[in-house]
Enzyme design. Structure first.
Site, short mmCIF file in Angstrom:
data_model
loop_
_atom_site.label_atom_id
_atom_site.label_comp_id
_atom_site.label_asym_id
_atom_site.label_seq_id
_atom_site.Cartn_x
_atom_site.Cartn_y
_atom_site.Cartn_z
N ARG A 51 45.37 44.39 45.49
CA ARG A 51 45.90 43.85 46.75
C ARG A 51 44.92 43.96 47.92
O ARG A 51 44.73 43.01 48.68
CB ARG A 51 47.19 44.60 47.16
CG ARG A 51 48.43 44.05 46.53
CD ARG A 51 49.44 45.15 46.38
NE ARG A 51 48.93 46.08 45.37
CZ ARG A 51 49.18 45.99 44.08
NH1 ARG A 51 49.98 45.06 43.64
NH2 ARG A 51 48.65 46.82 43.20
N THR A 52 44.34 45.14 48.09
CA THR A 52 43.54 45.32 49.31
C THR A 52 42.35 44.37 49.31
O THR A 52 42.10 43.66 50.28
CB THR A 52 43.10 46.79 49.43
OG1 THR A 52 44.25 47.61 49.33
CG2 THR A 52 42.41 47.04 50.76
N LYS A 80 22.52 52.65 40.41
CA LYS A 80 21.12 53.11 40.31
C LYS A 80 20.88 54.32 41.20
O LYS A 80 19.76 54.81 41.32
CB LYS A 80 20.17 51.99 40.76
CG LYS A 80 20.28 50.71 39.97
CD LYS A 80 19.32 49.67 40.56
CE LYS A 80 19.48 48.32 39.92
NZ LYS A 80 18.77 47.29 40.68
N ARG A 101 35.88 50.22 50.13
CA ARG A 101 36.71 51.25 49.49
C ARG A 101 35.79 52.15 48.68
O ARG A 101 34.89 51.66 47.98
CB ARG A 101 37.74 50.61 48.57
CG ARG A 101 38.44 51.63 47.69
CD ARG A 101 39.61 51.05 46.97
NE ARG A 101 40.72 50.80 47.88
CZ ARG A 101 41.93 50.41 47.49
NH1 ARG A 101 42.18 50.23 46.21
NH2 ARG A 101 42.89 50.20 48.37
#
Ligand code: NCD
Length: 305
Positions: A51-52, A80, A101
């Site tokens: 959703r976000t 990396k 996020r």
């Protein structure tokens, strides 16, 4: 330049204006379709999301802008060993605004110190999730026509649930909110939220273990999933995961105008047979999340319709 790292980065007046703007977008969507023409949002998701991330992307597209980004750390240079501060300095060369996020608490804050463009925290570990809070506030406002004077019960994983932390923080600045926290002993609200947010503002709250005992008193019930990915051992998760399961049979004692919320994803904690109850608001939260993110993008980019 403004970032949104935690919900208190916005004043109550600013939040209320975002809600008004979101409502304007809901009724006059077409007027906003070119507001972000030529602008790009980068969605940098180092943790899973449905959703976000997609609501940020849909929001930008509906404002006439473009989207770049990645949906897992495996397919970015984080794999990396790159630090987020370097990642945002890089992405800031390509995008006008970044939604990030990250599993580490504080990563978006660290990123904001180096970013040449606004950073939006789209969830940092078990800490904060301010844009879910904006979606939640818009939902409560649309359901109840007010953001003060109600009793809200937060139920489930209050220890790790970042949406809970941010929503408490937001509501602690509105008048006459009665907070009830419903959780097993091990998943109680963290002490720092009680001390720094509630006690500091002189706000009372109640902590209980049984949902049934308080359900009839609630105007809003905020259910949450037990946050498996934040547990140190699987056995504890298995023991606690089904602590609460909301079923139609439990709701007969609840208020007729109860607003049942959940940030989603749900696992077991709300039975699918509750979905048709008119009090179920969790898919409205999803819809509202897109509109409030449209409003937020406009605000941080200082754009008007
Ligand atoms: C929440 C999150 O990511 O914190 N989901 C969301 O963004 N709507 C809730 C959760 O994952 O349980």
């Amino acid at each position: 330049m403004r970032h949104l790292i935690e919900i208190t980065d916005l004043t109550v007046e600013e939040i209320n204006r975002l809600i008004t703007l979101a409502e304007n977008i809901i009724t006059n969507g077409r007027r906003f379709s070119e507001v972000c023409k030529g602008k790009k949002i980068a969605t940098l998701f180092f943790e899973p999301s449905t959703r976000t991330r997609l609501s940020f992307e849909a929001a930008m597209i509906e404002l006439g802008g473009y989207v770049i980004g990645f949906s897992s750390s495996d397919c970015s240079s984080a794999a990396k060993g790159e630090m987020v501060t370097d990642t945002v300095r890089t992405v800031g060369c390509y995008a006008d605004i970044i939604a990030m996020r990250h599993p580490k608490e504080g990563a978006p804050l660290a990123a904001s110190k180096y970013s040449p463009v606004p950073i939006i925290n789209a969830g940092d570990g078990g800490h904060n999730h301010p844009t879910q809070t904006l979606a939640d506030l818009l939902t409560i406002y649309r359901e109840k026509s007010r953001l003060d004077s109600f009793t809200i019960g937060f139920c489930g994983d209050l220890m790790f649930g970042r949406t809970v932390h941010s929503l408490i923080n937001a509501l602690s600045r509105y008048e006459n909110i009665n907070f009830i926290f419903i959780s097993p002993e091990e998943l109680k609200i963290p002490a720092y939220i009680k001390d720094d947010t509630l006690k500091k503002r002189g706000l009372g709250f109640k902590e209980v273990e049984r949902l049934e005992d308080v359900l009839p008193d609630l105007d809003v019930l905020y259910m949450t999933r037990v946050q498996r990915e934040r547990f140190f051992n699987e056995a504890d998760y298995i023991r606690l995961k089904d602590s609460y399961i909301l079923e139609p049979s439990k709701l007969y004692r609840a208020k007729k105008d109860l607003c049942i919320m959940h940030p989603l994803p749900r696992v077991n904690e709300i039975s699918h047979s509750v979905d048709n109850d008119p009090r179920a608001c969790y898919f409205k939260q999803v819809q509202n999340g897109k509109y409030i993110r449209m409003a937020l993008i406009m605000k941080l980019l200082e754009l008007e319709a």
